[in-house]
Every structure is written in structure tokens, then in C-alpha cells.
Design a protein around this motif. Structure first.
Motif, PDB file in Angstrom:
ATOM      1  N   THR A 165      10.947   4.241  -2.307  1.00  0.00           N
ATOM      2  CA  THR A 165      11.351   2.902  -2.733  1.00  0.00           C
ATOM      3  C   THR A 165      12.822   2.863  -3.125  1.00  0.00           C
ATOM      4  O   THR A 165      13.596   2.034  -2.633  1.00  0.00           O
ATOM      5  N   ILE A 174       7.582  -5.814   2.593  1.00  0.00           N
ATOM      6  CA  ILE A 174       6.276  -5.161   2.572  1.00  0.00           C
ATOM      7  C   ILE A 174       5.714  -4.956   3.971  1.00  0.00           C
ATOM      8  O   ILE A 174       4.738  -4.245   4.145  1.00  0.00           O
ATOM      9  N   ILE A 219      10.758  -4.878  -5.582  1.00  0.00           N
ATOM     10  CA  ILE A 219       9.350  -5.264  -5.709  1.00  0.00           C
ATOM     11  C   ILE A 219       8.625  -5.083  -4.377  1.00  0.00           C
ATOM     12  O   ILE A 219       7.542  -4.493  -4.312  1.00  0.00           O
ATOM     13  N   LYS A 236       5.973  -2.211  -3.680  1.00  0.00           N
ATOM     14  CA  LYS A 236       4.580  -2.544  -3.358  1.00  0.00           C
ATOM     15  C   LYS A 236       4.117  -1.762  -2.144  1.00  0.00           C
ATOM     16  O   LYS A 236       3.023  -1.214  -2.117  1.00  0.00           O
ATOM     17  N   ARG A 237       4.964  -1.677  -1.160  1.00  0.00           N
ATOM     18  CA  ARG A 237       4.576  -0.991   0.078  1.00  0.00           C
ATOM     19  C   ARG A 237       4.430   0.520  -0.134  1.00  0.00           C
ATOM     20  O   ARG A 237       3.400   1.102   0.161  1.00  0.00           O
ATOM     21  N   LEU A 244       2.061   1.601  -3.208  1.00  0.00           N
ATOM     22  CA  LEU A 244       0.656   1.401  -2.879  1.00  0.00           C
ATOM     23  C   LEU A 244       0.136   2.574  -2.049  1.00  0.00           C
ATOM     24  O   LEU A 244      -0.952   3.086  -2.303  1.00  0.00           O
ATOM     25  N   SER A 278      -2.191  -9.043   2.952  1.00  0.00           N
ATOM     26  CA  SER A 278      -0.874  -9.162   2.315  1.00  0.00           C
ATOM     27  C   SER A 278      -0.184 -10.447   2.739  1.00  0.00           C
ATOM     28  O   SER A 278       0.376 -11.170   1.909  1.00  0.00           O
TER      29      SER A 278
END
Length: 194
Positions: free
Chosen positions: A54, A105, A133, A137-138, A141, A168
Motif C-alpha cells: 500500500t 481498488i 484508502i 483496502k485492496r 484485504l 466492491s
């Protein structure tokens, strides 16, 4: 390409950082291709790998943003009539957070997002925040699923990718619709007061 990916997986964390960073502005290799095998090899480090992917991806996004800022707008001005430029920029500013989030994402290369954001001169703090963010998230997760489910998570990634993307996308569409209707309601309330 498979040879390059094998070498990068052999580099471990350094390969993940390199791919996550460069994918944000030039590389065709998606970070997931390294993140998933590295996390599967060491599930106890999966969340850490997700965090690293990230951060490296968002840092690389600064370069993509700079490229778009430097060459994107002049190139776009040659193709887009001047009367539409203001409308496009206004649309981009009003909807940037949702477009960046949805693209961040998705499995499309993030370089398209970062370069386009720079070309449209999207607010830089907004771009960075939404990118954190969306990319978090990607990648997080994936890391969390591998950390908690180990090899079972691989089945989720290989067998349910289309379903996860559809869910999603549906969530983002619902949020966008909610935001649109909230904005319309707010405008109507302001107009009634006047």
C-alpha cells in the motif's frame, strides 16, 4: 514476463516494494502477483506485506501524478476543445474521490489513475488520502484474508475474483448514489431557505 516475476518473488520484500512502487507510474506487473505468493509463503507477515504494498504504491503514485501534471494537461489540451476543458475539470474535482477510490481498488493498473489525476490537477492531498484508502483496502484485504485463512484464501482469490469485484463495484455505486442524493437534498434545503 514469468521469468521476471520469478526473479522478483526471489527478491522477497524488496521485489514487492519495487513492483508496488513502479506499477504506480510505469510497470505492467500488478503488485498482487508478488503480494499473494509472498504472503502465502509467510502468512504471519501477510498484513505487513499488505501495508508495504500500500505505502510503496501510494509513494509511486506521486511520480505518476507528477508525470500527468507535467505532460498530461498539455497533451489533453491538444485533443479536448477549450469549451469542454472547464466542464471536465469540474467533473473531475467533484467526483475525484470516488473515481480514484474505485480505480485504486480495481485490478486496472494504478498508473492510469495517478497519471490522470496529475493531468487533471486533482487536489494532491485528496489524491493521496483516497489512494491510501483504496490501495489499502485492496492490498490489506488480501493480507488479512491470507493471515487469517492461509491457503484457503488462495481459493477466494482464484475462484471468486469476479464476484469480489462485482460486490466492491456495487458497494461503491451505492455509496456514490447515496452521496449524490445527499448532495441534491442539501441543495434543495438551501434553495428552500432562500
Amino acid at each position: 514476463m514469468e521469468g521476471i516475476i520469478s526473479i522478483l518473488i526471489g527478491w522477497g520484500l524488496a521485489g514487492l516494494v519495487l513492483v508496488s512502487f513502479t506499477e504506480s507510474f510505469c510497470s505492467p506487473i500488478l503488485p498482487d502477483i508478488l503480494l499473494i505468493p509472498l504472503a502465502m509463503a509467510k502468512p504471519e507477515h501477510a498484513i505487513y506485506y499488505g501495508c508495504v504494498a500500500t505505502v510503496a504504491s501510494v509513494i509511486g503514485g506521486f511520480i505518476g501524478y507528477g508525470i500527468g501534471n507535467k505532460i498530461g494537461l498539455p497533451a489533453a489540451r491538444k485533443m479536448i476543445p477549450a469549451k469542454y476543458e472547464a466542464r471536465i475539470h469540474e467533473f473531475a474535482e467533484n467526483n475525484a474521490k470516488w473515481v480514484i477510490f474505485l480505480a485504486a481498488i480495481s485490478p486496472i493498473p494504478y498508473k492510469f489513475v495517478s497519471i490522470t489525476a496529475g493531468a487533471l490537477r486533482i487536489n494532491l492531498p485528496l489524491f493521496v488520502g483516497v489512494s491510501l484508502i483504496g490501495r489499502g483496502k485492496r492490498f490489506l484485504l488480501e493480507g488479512i484474508l491470507i493471515y487469517y485463512y492461509g491457503p484457503k484464501a488462495e481459493h477466494i482469490f482464484t475462484q471468486h475474483t469476479n464476484e469480489l469485484m462485482a460486490i466492491s463495484a456495487a458497494v461503491v455505486v451505492i455509496i456514490l448514489a447515496g452521496a449524490y442524493f445527499a448532495r441534491q437534498l442539501k441543495r434543495n434545503c438551501i434553495q428552500e431557505r432562500e
